[in-house]
Design a protein around this motif. Structure first.
Motif, mmCIF file in Angstrom:
data_model
loop_
_atom_site.group_PDB
_atom_site.id
_atom_site.type_symbol
_atom_site.label_atom_id
_atom_site.label_comp_id
_atom_site.label_asym_id
_atom_site.label_seq_id
_atom_site.Cartn_x
_atom_site.Cartn_y
_atom_site.Cartn_z
ATOM 1 N N ASN A 117 0.834 -1.201 0.000
ATOM 2 C CA ASN A 117 0.000 0.000 0.000
ATOM 3 C C ASN A 117 0.873 1.256 0.000
ATOM 4 O O ASN A 117 0.739 2.148 -0.857
ATOM 5 C CB ASN A 117 -0.907 -0.041 1.231
ATOM 6 C CG ASN A 117 -1.949 1.055 1.272
ATOM 7 O OD1 ASN A 117 -1.767 2.112 0.683
ATOM 8 N ND2 ASN A 117 -3.029 0.819 1.987
ATOM 9 N N LEU A 118 1.809 1.328 0.939
ATOM 10 C CA LEU A 118 2.684 2.495 1.041
ATOM 11 C C LEU A 118 3.607 2.613 -0.173
ATOM 12 O O LEU A 118 3.847 3.722 -0.672
ATOM 13 C CB LEU A 118 3.505 2.407 2.331
ATOM 14 C CG LEU A 118 2.693 2.509 3.628
ATOM 15 C CD1 LEU A 118 3.593 2.216 4.824
ATOM 16 C CD2 LEU A 118 2.063 3.883 3.764
ATOM 17 N N ARG A 119 4.121 1.490 -0.638
ATOM 18 C CA ARG A 119 5.003 1.504 -1.804
ATOM 19 C C ARG A 119 4.272 2.039 -3.027
ATOM 20 O O ARG A 119 4.828 2.805 -3.826
ATOM 21 C CB ARG A 119 5.526 0.089 -2.058
ATOM 22 C CG ARG A 119 6.521 -0.017 -3.201
ATOM 23 C CD ARG A 119 7.242 -1.359 -3.178
ATOM 24 N NE ARG A 119 6.331 -2.490 -3.200
ATOM 25 C CZ ARG A 119 6.144 -3.313 -2.161
ATOM 26 N NH1 ARG A 119 6.785 -3.130 -1.021
ATOM 27 N NH2 ARG A 119 5.313 -4.334 -2.263
ATOM 28 N N HIS A 120 3.011 1.647 -3.170
ATOM 29 C CA HIS A 120 2.216 2.110 -4.306
ATOM 30 C C HIS A 120 2.050 3.635 -4.271
ATOM 31 O O HIS A 120 2.308 4.321 -5.270
ATOM 32 C CB HIS A 120 0.839 1.434 -4.283
ATOM 33 C CG HIS A 120 -0.058 1.880 -5.379
ATOM 34 N ND1 HIS A 120 -0.131 1.234 -6.586
ATOM 35 C CD2 HIS A 120 -0.917 2.931 -5.478
ATOM 36 C CE1 HIS A 120 -0.993 1.858 -7.375
ATOM 37 N NE2 HIS A 120 -1.479 2.885 -6.714
ATOM 38 N N HIS A 121 1.623 4.158 -3.137
ATOM 39 C CA HIS A 121 1.414 5.606 -3.030
ATOM 40 C C HIS A 121 2.716 6.374 -3.245
ATOM 41 O O HIS A 121 2.745 7.401 -3.940
ATOM 42 C CB HIS A 121 0.814 5.938 -1.664
ATOM 43 C CG HIS A 121 -0.631 5.573 -1.538
ATOM 44 N ND1 HIS A 121 -1.051 4.282 -1.319
ATOM 45 C CD2 HIS A 121 -1.760 6.323 -1.609
ATOM 46 C CE1 HIS A 121 -2.374 4.253 -1.259
ATOM 47 N NE2 HIS A 121 -2.822 5.471 -1.426
ATOM 48 N N ASP A 122 3.791 5.870 -2.665
ATOM 49 C CA ASP A 122 5.079 6.540 -2.806
ATOM 50 C C ASP A 122 5.536 6.555 -4.264
ATOM 51 O O ASP A 122 6.069 7.561 -4.750
ATOM 52 C CB ASP A 122 6.113 5.829 -1.931
ATOM 53 C CG ASP A 122 7.407 6.608 -1.814
ATOM 54 O OD1 ASP A 122 7.408 7.674 -1.160
ATOM 55 O OD2 ASP A 122 8.423 6.157 -2.379
ATOM 56 N N ALA A 123 5.308 5.450 -4.973
ATOM 57 C CA ALA A 123 5.742 5.361 -6.367
ATOM 58 C C ALA A 123 4.946 6.296 -7.265
ATOM 59 O O ALA A 123 5.501 6.900 -8.193
ATOM 60 C CB ALA A 123 5.616 3.914 -6.861
ATOM 61 N N VAL A 124 3.651 6.424 -7.009
ATOM 62 C CA VAL A 124 2.830 7.334 -7.817
ATOM 63 C C VAL A 124 3.300 8.775 -7.627
ATOM 64 O O VAL A 124 3.509 9.514 -8.595
ATOM 65 C CB VAL A 124 1.340 7.197 -7.450
ATOM 66 C CG1 VAL A 124 0.512 8.260 -8.189
ATOM 67 C CG2 VAL A 124 0.824 5.809 -7.807
ATOM 68 N N ILE A 125 3.465 9.175 -6.369
ATOM 69 C CA ILE A 125 3.922 10.540 -6.098
ATOM 70 C C ILE A 125 5.309 10.761 -6.700
ATOM 71 O O ILE A 125 5.583 11.793 -7.320
ATOM 72 C CB ILE A 125 3.946 10.801 -4.574
ATOM 73 C CG1 ILE A 125 2.540 10.701 -4.000
ATOM 74 C CG2 ILE A 125 4.532 12.183 -4.276
ATOM 75 C CD1 ILE A 125 2.493 10.636 -2.487
ATOM 76 N N GLY A 126 6.189 9.774 -6.540
ATOM 77 C CA GLY A 126 7.541 9.897 -7.068
ATOM 78 C C GLY A 126 7.567 10.043 -8.572
ATOM 79 O O GLY A 126 8.358 10.834 -9.114
ATOM 80 N N SER A 127 6.721 9.304 -9.279
ATOM 81 C CA SER A 127 6.672 9.401 -10.731
ATOM 82 C C SER A 127 6.233 10.792 -11.180
ATOM 83 O O SER A 127 6.804 11.375 -12.112
ATOM 84 C CB SER A 127 5.713 8.343 -11.294
ATOM 85 O OG SER A 127 5.593 8.454 -12.696
ATOM 86 N N LEU A 128 5.238 11.328 -10.516
ATOM 87 C CA LEU A 128 4.757 12.670 -10.853
ATOM 88 C C LEU A 128 5.808 13.726 -10.527
ATOM 89 O O LEU A 128 6.073 14.635 -11.329
ATOM 90 C CB LEU A 128 3.456 12.955 -10.104
ATOM 91 C CG LEU A 128 2.248 12.100 -10.504
ATOM 92 C CD1 LEU A 128 1.106 12.292 -9.507
ATOM 93 C CD2 LEU A 128 1.771 12.452 -11.911
#
Length: 238
Positions: A117-128
Motif C-alpha cells: 500500500n505504502l510503496r504504491h502511493h510513494d511510487a505514484v507521487i515519485g513518478s509525478l
C-alpha cells in the motif's frame, strides 16, 4: 468431513500468507460482509482462535487483504514518461478493483497500511514529482486520477447490464413506462451509441483517462496554486 478430519488432512502450516490468501478468496466470492473469523477458520481447517496467533483481530486481516490488492497493481516505475506510467497504473488499478469488488471502499481507508500500500502511493507521487509536477500539483493530479479510477470502477460494477444482449432489455424496461419522445436524448444515445454492435462501457474508461492526462499535461510544469480555506470577505453575510 469434520473439522478434525480437515485439520488432520491439511499439511500446509498455517501462516500469515495462507490466511490472507484464503481470506481474499472468500471475500472475492461472497463479499466482505459474508467474511468472518469463524468462516475463515473453517476454510483453513482450524479453529477461529488459531487465527489470533497471527493476527490481533479481523481488521488486521483486512489490512493485509487490502495490501494484497495493492500488490497486484502495476507500479508507475520503469515507464519512459509520467503519462505512460499513469495510464498503465490507472488501467491496472481499475482491473484490480473489478477483480476484488469488496475492496473499493477500503483501499484508502486503512490506518495501518501495509508495505505494498505504502510503496504504491510513494511510487505514484515519485513518478509525478520526477517528471515536472511540483508537490501541490502532484497532490492534485493524484487526487484527480484516483477519483476517476475509483468512480469508474464503482459505476462499472453497478451497471444494470453485463452483455450487449442485456442492454436492449434494460433500455426497453427503462423507457417503457414513459410517453414516446419523453426523453429524446436518452433514446438517441441508447440507440445510436450504446446499443450499436461492439459497444462496451469499459471502453469509455480509456477515453476519459486520456482527457484527464491531456489536462494534466497542460499544467505539469506550471506551479500549482494551493487551494486552502477561503478567506472570508468583509462583504460576506454574517
Amino acid at each position: 468431513m469434520t473439522t478434525r478430519t480437515i485439520r488432520s488432512a491439511r499439511r500446509t502450516p498455517l501462516t500469515r500468507d495462507l490466511v490472507l490468501e484464503t481470506a481474499l478468496r472468500l471475500a472475492d466470492v461472497g463479499g466482505l460482509e459474508s467474511f468472518s473469523m469463524r468462516k475463515l477458520g473453517q476454510e483453513l481447517g482450524v479453529e477461529a482462535m488459531a487465527l489470533y496467533y497471527h493476527f490481533a483481530n479481523k481488521d488486521e486481516i483486512v489490512d493485509g487483504m487490502v495490501d494484497l490488492v495493492f500488490a497486484e497493481v502495476e507500479l508507475p516505475t520503469g515507464s519512459p514518461d509520467w503519462r505512460t506510467a499513469m495510464r498503465r497504473r490507472a488501467i491496472s488499478l481499475r482491473d484490480a478493483l473489478l477483480r476484488h469488488r469488496w475492496a473499493i471502499g477500503l483501499m484508502e481507508s486503512r490506518r495501518h497500511p501495509g508495505p505494498a500500500n505504502l510503496r504504491h502511493h510513494d511510487a505514484v507521487i515519485g513518478s509525478l514529482r520526477a517528471d515536472g509536477f511540483d508537490i501541490v500539483g502532484a497532490a492534485h493530479a493524484y487526487s484527480l486520477l484516483d477519483s476517476y479510477i475509483y468512480g469508474f470502477a464503482l459505476t462499472k460494477m453497478n451497471l444494470p447490464f453485463e452483455t450487449q444482449e442485456d442492454i436492449g432489455e434494460v433500455a426497453q424496461a427503462m423507457l417503457a413506462p414513459f410517453a414516446e419522445g419523453a426523453y429524446p436524448y436518452m433514446l438517441e444515445i441508447l440507440t445510436e451509441h450504446v446499443m450499436q454492435p461492439g459497444y462496451d462501457y469499459a471502453d469509455e474508461f480509456e477515453y476519459g483517462l486520456e482527457m484527464i492526462l491531456d489536462s494534466l499535461e497542460g499544467v505539469r510544469q506550471v506551479p500549482a496554486r494551493h487551494v486552502g480555506p477561503r478567506t472570508r470577505s468583509p462583504r460576506d453575510p454574517a
